[in-house]
Design a protein around this motif. Structure first.
Motif, PDB file in Angstrom:
ATOM      1  N   TRP A 125     -28.266  -4.222  -8.778  1.00  0.00           N
ATOM      2  CA  TRP A 125     -27.932  -2.577  -9.098  1.00  0.00           C
ATOM      3  C   TRP A 125     -26.958  -2.658  -9.889  1.00  0.00           C
ATOM      4  CZ3 TRP A 125     -31.245   0.695  -7.843  1.00  0.00           C
ATOM      5  CH2 TRP A 125     -32.177   0.651  -6.807  1.00  0.00           C
ATOM      6  N   HIS A 126     -27.124  -1.883 -10.992  1.00  0.00           N
ATOM      7  CA  HIS A 126     -25.970  -1.779 -12.249  1.00  0.00           C
ATOM      8  C   HIS A 126     -26.209   0.015 -12.581  1.00  0.00           C
ATOM      9  CE1 HIS A 126     -29.668  -3.387 -13.872  1.00  0.00           C
ATOM     10  NE2 HIS A 126     -29.318  -2.644 -15.127  1.00  0.00           N
ATOM     11  N   LEU A 127     -25.440   0.128 -13.569  1.00  0.00           N
ATOM     12  CA  LEU A 127     -25.537   1.441 -14.135  1.00  0.00           C
ATOM     13  C   LEU A 127     -26.240   1.460 -15.524  1.00  0.00           C
ATOM     14  CD1 LEU A 127     -22.148   2.450 -13.028  1.00  0.00           C
ATOM     15  CD2 LEU A 127     -24.187   3.108 -12.108  1.00  0.00           C
ATOM     16  N   HIS A 128     -26.858   2.464 -15.969  1.00  0.00           N
ATOM     17  CA  HIS A 128     -27.412   2.707 -17.348  1.00  0.00           C
ATOM     18  C   HIS A 128     -27.182   4.039 -17.902  1.00  0.00           C
ATOM     19  CE1 HIS A 128     -31.076   4.784 -19.522  1.00  0.00           C
ATOM     20  NE2 HIS A 128     -30.897   3.206 -20.348  1.00  0.00           N
ATOM     21  N   LEU A 129     -26.609   3.970 -19.059  1.00  0.00           N
ATOM     22  CA  LEU A 129     -26.051   5.083 -19.943  1.00  0.00           C
ATOM     23  C   LEU A 129     -27.422   5.806 -20.569  1.00  0.00           C
ATOM     24  CD1 LEU A 129     -23.629   3.240 -19.729  1.00  0.00           C
ATOM     25  CD2 LEU A 129     -22.913   4.362 -21.600  1.00  0.00           C
ATOM     26  N   ALA A 130     -27.401   7.194 -20.261  1.00  0.00           N
ATOM     27  CA  ALA A 130     -28.740   7.809 -20.805  1.00  0.00           C
ATOM     28  C   ALA A 130     -28.437   8.549 -22.150  1.00  0.00           C
ATOM     29  CB  ALA A 130     -29.177   9.017 -19.835  1.00  0.00           C
ATOM     30  N   ASP A 131     -29.330   8.428 -22.921  1.00  0.00           N
ATOM     31  CA  ASP A 131     -29.376   9.160 -24.425  1.00  0.00           C
ATOM     32  C   ASP A 131     -28.311   8.687 -25.306  1.00  0.00           C
ATOM     33  OD1 ASP A 131     -31.753  10.616 -23.495  1.00  0.00           O
ATOM     34  OD2 ASP A 131     -30.105  11.921 -22.490  1.00  0.00           O
ATOM     35  N   VAL A 132     -27.983   7.462 -25.424  1.00  0.00           N
ATOM     36  CA  VAL A 132     -27.120   6.817 -26.334  1.00  0.00           C
ATOM     37  C   VAL A 132     -27.577   7.043 -27.785  1.00  0.00           C
ATOM     38  CG1 VAL A 132     -25.357   4.949 -27.106  1.00  0.00           C
ATOM     39  CG2 VAL A 132     -25.925   5.320 -24.573  1.00  0.00           C
ATOM     40  N   PRO A 133     -27.050   7.664 -28.610  1.00  0.00           N
ATOM     41  CA  PRO A 133     -27.355   7.854 -29.846  1.00  0.00           C
ATOM     42  C   PRO A 133     -27.942   6.463 -30.624  1.00  0.00           C
ATOM     43  CG  PRO A 133     -25.648   9.338 -29.635  1.00  0.00           C
ATOM     44  CD  PRO A 133     -25.684   8.215 -28.556  1.00  0.00           C
ATOM     45  N   GLY A 134     -29.074   6.238 -31.218  1.00  0.00           N
ATOM     46  CA  GLY A 134     -29.662   5.320 -31.900  1.00  0.00           C
ATOM     47  C   GLY A 134     -29.620   3.934 -31.009  1.00  0.00           C
ATOM     48  N   ARG A 135     -29.601   4.033 -29.805  1.00  0.00           N
ATOM     49  CA  ARG A 135     -29.514   2.999 -28.988  1.00  0.00           C
ATOM     50  C   ARG A 135     -30.233   3.142 -27.554  1.00  0.00           C
ATOM     51  NH1 ARG A 135     -24.532   0.473 -30.254  1.00  0.00           N
ATOM     52  NH2 ARG A 135     -25.136  -1.338 -29.245  1.00  0.00           N
ATOM     53  N   SER A 136     -30.799   1.990 -27.019  1.00  0.00           N
ATOM     54  CA  SER A 136     -31.508   2.098 -25.408  1.00  0.00           C
ATOM     55  C   SER A 136     -31.092   0.974 -24.858  1.00  0.00           C
ATOM     56  CB  SER A 136     -32.991   2.047 -25.949  1.00  0.00           C
ATOM     57  OG  SER A 136     -33.469   0.770 -26.682  1.00  0.00           O
ATOM     58  N   TYR A 137     -31.183   1.071 -23.328  1.00  0.00           N
ATOM     59  CA  TYR A 137     -30.979   0.110 -22.395  1.00  0.00           C
ATOM     60  C   TYR A 137     -29.306  -0.230 -22.844  1.00  0.00           C
ATOM     61  CZ  TYR A 137     -35.452   0.041 -21.021  1.00  0.00           C
ATOM     62  OH  TYR A 137     -36.838   0.353 -20.579  1.00  0.00           O
ATOM     63  N   ILE A 138     -28.458   0.611 -22.747  1.00  0.00           N
ATOM     64  CA  ILE A 138     -27.094   0.383 -22.635  1.00  0.00           C
ATOM     65  C   ILE A 138     -26.839   0.509 -21.395  1.00  0.00           C
ATOM     66  CG2 ILE A 138     -24.710   1.133 -23.380  1.00  0.00           C
ATOM     67  CD1 ILE A 138     -26.443  -0.014 -25.803  1.00  0.00           C
ATOM     68  N   LEU A 139     -26.137  -0.626 -20.739  1.00  0.00           N
ATOM     69  CA  LEU A 139     -26.005  -0.678 -19.090  1.00  0.00           C
ATOM     70  C   LEU A 139     -24.644  -1.100 -18.996  1.00  0.00           C
ATOM     71  CD1 LEU A 139     -28.821  -3.536 -18.612  1.00  0.00           C
ATOM     72  CD2 LEU A 139     -28.965  -0.790 -18.311  1.00  0.00           C
ATOM     73  N   ILE A 140     -24.354  -1.005 -17.774  1.00  0.00           N
ATOM     74  CA  ILE A 140     -22.863  -1.429 -17.209  1.00  0.00           C
ATOM     75  C   ILE A 140     -23.149  -2.537 -16.380  1.00  0.00           C
ATOM     76  CG2 ILE A 140     -20.716  -0.867 -16.001  1.00  0.00           C
ATOM     77  CD1 ILE A 140     -20.716   1.987 -17.113  1.00  0.00           C
ATOM     78  N   HIS A 141     -22.793  -3.599 -16.666  1.00  0.00           N
ATOM     79  CA  HIS A 141     -23.010  -4.780 -15.972  1.00  0.00           C
ATOM     80  C   HIS A 141     -22.186  -6.021 -16.247  1.00  0.00           C
ATOM     81  CE1 HIS A 141     -24.428  -7.297 -19.309  1.00  0.00           C
ATOM     82  NE2 HIS A 141     -24.935  -6.309 -19.777  1.00  0.00           N
ATOM     83  N   PRO A 142     -21.981  -7.019 -15.270  1.00  0.00           N
ATOM     84  CA  PRO A 142     -20.943  -8.030 -15.091  1.00  0.00           C
ATOM     85  C   PRO A 142     -21.225  -8.918 -16.505  1.00  0.00           C
ATOM     86  CG  PRO A 142     -22.098  -7.935 -13.219  1.00  0.00           C
ATOM     87  CD  PRO A 142     -22.930  -7.039 -14.082  1.00  0.00           C
ATOM     88  N   ALA A 143     -20.239  -9.246 -17.102  1.00  0.00           N
ATOM     89  CA  ALA A 143     -19.974  -9.995 -18.090  1.00  0.00           C
ATOM     90  C   ALA A 143     -18.487 -10.459 -18.277  1.00  0.00           C
ATOM     91  CB  ALA A 143     -20.489  -9.518 -19.318  1.00  0.00           C
ATOM     92  N   ASN A 144     -18.180 -11.642 -18.775  1.00  0.00           N
ATOM     93  CA  ASN A 144     -16.580 -11.861 -19.092  1.00  0.00           C
ATOM     94  C   ASN A 144     -16.273 -12.051 -20.319  1.00  0.00           C
ATOM     95  OD1 ASN A 144     -15.643 -11.865 -16.226  1.00  0.00           O
ATOM     96  ND2 ASN A 144     -17.121 -13.731 -15.738  1.00  0.00           N
ATOM     97  N   HIS A 145     -17.285 -11.940 -21.262  1.00  0.00           N
ATOM     98  CA  HIS A 145     -17.006 -12.338 -22.777  1.00  0.00           C
ATOM     99  C   HIS A 145     -17.966 -11.601 -23.532  1.00  0.00           C
ATOM    100  CE1 HIS A 145     -16.859 -14.576 -26.667  1.00  0.00           C
ATOM    101  NE2 HIS A 145     -15.439 -14.960 -26.108  1.00  0.00           N
ATOM    102  N   ALA A 146     -17.434 -10.689 -24.111  1.00  0.00           N
ATOM    103  CA  ALA A 146     -18.415  -9.574 -24.919  1.00  0.00           C
ATOM    104  C   ALA A 146     -19.311 -10.308 -26.015  1.00  0.00           C
ATOM    105  CB  ALA A 146     -17.556  -8.397 -25.416  1.00  0.00           C
ATOM    106  N   GLN A 147     -18.754 -11.276 -26.856  1.00  0.00           N
ATOM    107  CA  GLN A 147     -19.413 -11.554 -27.984  1.00  0.00           C
ATOM    108  C   GLN A 147     -20.558 -12.562 -27.439  1.00  0.00           C
ATOM    109  OE1 GLN A 147     -18.746 -11.090 -31.183  1.00  0.00           O
ATOM    110  NE2 GLN A 147     -16.929 -10.238 -31.052  1.00  0.00           N
ATOM    111  N   SER A 148     -20.431 -13.223 -26.296  1.00  0.00           N
ATOM    112  CA  SER A 148     -21.469 -14.184 -25.911  1.00  0.00           C
ATOM    113  C   SER A 148     -22.533 -13.670 -24.712  1.00  0.00           C
ATOM    114  CB  SER A 148     -21.164 -15.425 -25.568  1.00  0.00           C
ATOM    115  OG  SER A 148     -20.119 -15.242 -24.265  1.00  0.00           O
ATOM    116  N   GLU A 149     -22.067 -12.432 -24.187  1.00  0.00           N
ATOM    117  CA  GLU A 149     -22.811 -12.017 -23.054  1.00  0.00           C
ATOM    118  C   GLU A 149     -23.210 -10.481 -23.185  1.00  0.00           C
ATOM    119  OE1 GLU A 149     -21.359 -13.586 -18.891  1.00  0.00           O
ATOM    120  OE2 GLU A 149     -19.582 -13.613 -20.503  1.00  0.00           O
ATOM    121  N   LEU A 150     -22.903  -9.800 -24.267  1.00  0.00           N
ATOM    122  CA  LEU A 150     -23.145  -8.488 -24.214  1.00  0.00           C
ATOM    123  C   LEU A 150     -23.767  -8.200 -25.606  1.00  0.00           C
ATOM    124  CD1 LEU A 150     -19.893  -6.626 -23.024  1.00  0.00           C
ATOM    125  CD2 LEU A 150     -21.899  -7.182 -21.826  1.00  0.00           C
ATOM    126  N   LYS A 151     -24.868  -7.267 -25.506  1.00  0.00           N
ATOM    127  CA  LYS A 151     -25.742  -6.610 -26.649  1.00  0.00           C
ATOM    128  C   LYS A 151     -25.415  -5.245 -26.749  1.00  0.00           C
ATOM    129  CE  LYS A 151     -28.713 -10.347 -26.687  1.00  0.00           C
ATOM    130  NZ  LYS A 151     -30.209 -10.892 -26.666  1.00  0.00           N
TER     131      LYS A 151
END
Length: 138
Positions: free
Chosen positions: A62-88
């Motif tokens: 279970w996590h969170l999804h941001l709706a209607d982000v301009p120019g983007r899809s599947y923007i989530l709020i989820h666990p990660a400790n290092h943005a460059q290697s774990e987030l897109k």
């Protein structure tokens, strides 16, 4: 319900302070990729206000999804400790910031965030997330 991420931008990553409600009570920090003009998989999302929805996946549970982000899809709020290697492009809650776009104890921070939003989620209340910038560095 309304939550806010107060961001500071760095070349290596974006740090934020997540607050809940009108009293701006701090809940946790956030980490994201640096701002790179909203480029898919390379940039944090634009500042603005988004509707949050609860979402389930095998990977993040279970996590969170941001709706209607301009120019983007599947923007989530989820666990990660290092943005460059774990987030897109997603947002990761953390309990402690360790540098630009890096933090610690993200799974615990994610649990804390989901618990804080549980009543609003279960009652189907609209949850808004506002992403804004601050002048002081986090």
């Amino acid at each position: 319900m309304h939550i806010t991420i107060h961001r500071t931008y760095h070349d290596e990553g974006t740090n934020g302070l997540l607050t809940i409600g009108s009293h701006s009570d701090p809940l946790c920090y956030t980490i994201e990729l640096p701002w790179r003009n909203n480029e898919v998989n390379r940039s944090c999302i634009p500042e603005g206000t988004y509707v949050l929805k609860r979402r389930y996946s095998h990977k993040f549970r279970w996590h969170l999804h941001l709706a209607d982000v301009p120019g983007r899809s599947y923007i989530l709020i989820h666990p990660a400790n290092h943005a460059q290697s774990e987030l897109k492009g997603c947002i990761a809650p953390v309990l402690m910031l360790t540098g630009p776009g890096t933090g610690e104890r993200s799974h615990r921070a994610s649990q804390k965030l989901m618990s804080a939003l549980l009543n609003a989620i279960e009652s189907k209340e609209t949850i808004l997330l506002t992403v804004t910038s601050v002048k002081s560095k986090l």
